[in-house]
Motif scaffolding. Sequence first.
Motif, PDB file in Angstrom:
ATOM      1  N   TYR A  14     -19.073  -8.478  20.881  1.00 43.82           N
ATOM      2  CA  TYR A  14     -19.384  -6.517  20.872  1.00 43.82           C
ATOM      3  C   TYR A  14     -20.014  -6.659  19.003  1.00 43.82           C
ATOM      4  CZ  TYR A  14     -16.766  -5.704  24.868  1.00 43.82           C
ATOM      5  OH  TYR A  14     -16.496  -5.951  26.366  1.00 43.82           O
ATOM      6  N   ASP A  15     -18.958  -7.211  18.511  1.00 48.39           N
ATOM      7  CA  ASP A  15     -19.071  -6.856  17.101  1.00 48.39           C
ATOM      8  C   ASP A  15     -20.288  -7.830  16.525  1.00 48.39           C
ATOM      9  OD1 ASP A  15     -17.221  -4.595  16.431  1.00 48.39           O
ATOM     10  OD2 ASP A  15     -15.483  -7.014  16.253  1.00 48.39           O
ATOM     11  N   LYS A  16     -20.327  -8.937  17.164  1.00 48.54           N
ATOM     12  CA  LYS A  16     -22.222  -8.866  16.161  1.00 48.54           C
ATOM     13  C   LYS A  16     -23.050  -8.777  16.739  1.00 48.54           C
ATOM     14  CE  LYS A  16     -22.574 -13.566  18.004  1.00 48.54           C
ATOM     15  NZ  LYS A  16     -22.247 -15.107  17.966  1.00 48.54           N
ATOM     16  N   ALA A  17     -22.344  -8.581  18.111  1.00 50.10           N
ATOM     17  CA  ALA A  17     -23.971  -7.907  18.832  1.00 50.10           C
ATOM     18  C   ALA A  17     -24.051  -6.077  18.694  1.00 50.10           C
ATOM     19  CB  ALA A  17     -23.611  -7.468  20.827  1.00 50.10           C
ATOM     20  N   ILE A  18     -23.107  -5.889  18.086  1.00 49.96           N
ATOM     21  CA  ILE A  18     -23.427  -4.232  17.572  1.00 49.96           C
ATOM     22  C   ILE A  18     -23.901  -4.766  16.104  1.00 49.96           C
ATOM     23  CG2 ILE A  18     -21.944  -2.716  15.970  1.00 49.96           C
ATOM     24  CD1 ILE A  18     -20.308  -2.460  18.859  1.00 49.96           C
ATOM     25  N   ALA A  19     -23.910  -5.870  15.198  1.00 50.73           N
ATOM     26  CA  ALA A  19     -24.372  -5.503  13.660  1.00 50.73           C
ATOM     27  C   ALA A  19     -25.869  -6.054  14.099  1.00 50.73           C
ATOM     28  CB  ALA A  19     -23.713  -6.499  13.182  1.00 50.73           C
ATOM     29  N   PHE A  20     -26.085  -6.673  15.185  1.00 50.96           N
ATOM     30  CA  PHE A  20     -27.830  -7.151  15.269  1.00 50.96           C
ATOM     31  C   PHE A  20     -28.408  -6.181  15.857  1.00 50.96           C
ATOM     32  CE2 PHE A  20     -31.064  -8.143  17.326  1.00 50.96           C
ATOM     33  CZ  PHE A  20     -31.668  -8.986  17.065  1.00 50.96           C
ATOM     34  N   THR A  22     -27.467  -2.502  15.567  1.00 52.46           N
ATOM     35  CA  THR A  22     -28.233  -2.245  14.437  1.00 52.46           C
ATOM     36  C   THR A  22     -28.375  -2.113  12.669  1.00 52.46           C
ATOM     37  OG1 THR A  22     -25.631  -2.445  13.774  1.00 52.46           O
ATOM     38  CG2 THR A  22     -26.070  -0.138  15.471  1.00 52.46           C
ATOM     39  N   ASP A  23     -28.099  -3.192  13.014  1.00 52.79           N
ATOM     40  CA  ASP A  23     -28.654  -3.662  11.490  1.00 52.79           C
ATOM     41  C   ASP A  23     -30.080  -4.447  11.626  1.00 52.79           C
ATOM     42  OD1 ASP A  23     -26.424  -2.653  10.617  1.00 52.79           O
ATOM     43  OD2 ASP A  23     -25.676  -5.364  10.290  1.00 52.79           O
ATOM     44  N   GLU A  28     -28.746   2.829  16.987  1.00 47.23           N
ATOM     45  CA  GLU A  28     -27.570   3.851  16.368  1.00 47.23           C
ATOM     46  C   GLU A  28     -26.382   3.432  17.537  1.00 47.23           C
ATOM     47  OE1 GLU A  28     -27.421   7.602  17.209  1.00 47.23           O
ATOM     48  OE2 GLU A  28     -29.306   7.505  18.337  1.00 47.23           O
ATOM     49  N   LEU A  29     -25.345   3.507  16.881  1.00 51.89           N
ATOM     50  CA  LEU A  29     -23.836   2.761  17.808  1.00 51.89           C
ATOM     51  C   LEU A  29     -23.762   3.652  18.298  1.00 51.89           C
ATOM     52  CD1 LEU A  29     -21.839   1.144  18.695  1.00 51.89           C
ATOM     53  CD2 LEU A  29     -20.763   1.616  17.222  1.00 51.89           C
ATOM     54  N   VAL A  30     -23.689   4.283  19.810  1.00 44.66           N
ATOM     55  CA  VAL A  30     -23.852   5.448  20.873  1.00 44.66           C
ATOM     56  C   VAL A  30     -22.259   6.023  20.793  1.00 44.66           C
ATOM     57  CG1 VAL A  30     -24.285   7.130  22.820  1.00 44.66           C
ATOM     58  CG2 VAL A  30     -25.804   5.503  21.037  1.00 44.66           C
ATOM     59  N   ALA A  96     -42.718  -5.556   9.582  1.00 44.16           N
ATOM     60  CA  ALA A  96     -41.566  -5.203   8.186  1.00 44.16           C
ATOM     61  C   ALA A  96     -40.248  -6.003   7.982  1.00 44.16           C
ATOM     62  CB  ALA A  96     -42.335  -5.277   7.097  1.00 44.16           C
ATOM     63  N   ARG A  97     -39.660  -4.211   8.181  1.00 43.65           N
ATOM     64  CA  ARG A  97     -38.112  -4.191   8.007  1.00 43.65           C
ATOM     65  C   ARG A  97     -37.926  -5.463   9.012  1.00 43.65           C
ATOM     66  NH1 ARG A  97     -34.746  -2.415  11.516  1.00 43.65           N
ATOM     67  NH2 ARG A  97     -36.393  -1.139  13.510  1.00 43.65           N
ATOM     68  N   MET A  98     -38.250  -5.498  10.034  1.00 46.05           N
ATOM     69  CA  MET A  98     -36.869  -5.932  10.766  1.00 46.05           C
ATOM     70  C   MET A  98     -37.517  -7.645  10.691  1.00 46.05           C
ATOM     71  SD  MET A  98     -38.444  -4.927  14.756  1.00 46.05           S
ATOM     72  CE  MET A  98     -37.382  -5.936  15.672  1.00 46.05           C
ATOM     73  N   LEU A  99     -38.238  -8.168   9.635  1.00 43.66           N
ATOM     74  CA  LEU A  99     -38.992  -9.481   9.068  1.00 43.66           C
ATOM     75  C   LEU A  99     -37.729  -9.391   7.755  1.00 43.66           C
ATOM     76  CD1 LEU A  99     -42.515 -10.065   8.680  1.00 43.66           C
ATOM     77  CD2 LEU A  99     -41.052 -11.877  10.612  1.00 43.66           C
ATOM     78  N   ALA A 100     -38.157  -8.521   7.168  1.00 45.93           N
ATOM     79  CA  ALA A 100     -37.284  -8.450   6.194  1.00 45.93           C
ATOM     80  C   ALA A 100     -35.434  -9.166   7.090  1.00 45.93           C
ATOM     81  CB  ALA A 100     -37.179  -7.319   5.325  1.00 45.93           C
ATOM     82  N   ALA A 101     -34.559  -8.712   7.822  1.00 49.07           N
ATOM     83  CA  ALA A 101     -33.867  -7.761   7.747  1.00 49.07           C
ATOM     84  C   ALA A 101     -33.303  -9.295   9.162  1.00 49.07           C
ATOM     85  CB  ALA A 101     -33.451  -6.957   9.217  1.00 49.07           C
ATOM     86  N   GLY A 102     -33.776 -10.482   8.798  1.00 47.79           N
ATOM     87  CA  GLY A 102     -33.648 -11.245   9.536  1.00 47.79           C
ATOM     88  C   GLY A 102     -34.133 -12.115  11.046  1.00 47.79           C
TER      89      GLY A 102
END
Length: 134
Positions: A14-20, A22-23, A28-30, A96-102
Amino acid sequence: MSYIALVTLVVDDYDKAIAFYTDALGFELVEDTDRGAGSRWVVVRPRGAADGADTGSTGLLLARAKDDAQRASIGAQTGGRVGFFLHTEDFARDHARMLAAGVRFLEEPRHEPYGSVAVFEDLYGNRWDLLQPA
């Protein structure tokens, strides 16, 4: 009015998926509700999407795999096809934002008659289109 409120995406954590989501994708986490016995009800959706209850906006239910059969489906829920379509109003900005986020894109952006598009993979290898309709 009928609409699809949630689509289940099987994940390993769960937490790894939420991080991906959202970050890296800017969702947004609903909701993140403990359901007991290690189970949670976790819903994410694109930031700025209106509440699905009154607009028909669709969210992802992140469901942790509970057995071997479910674990085997992680990343392969659509058989290797693009199974998810993330629309944007500003392709260049979000790409661009998504590329920068990996985020791993599988191709360079394309400009097709229907819009600007590039295929990317989520944390698990599920294929998505980032798409700005024409």
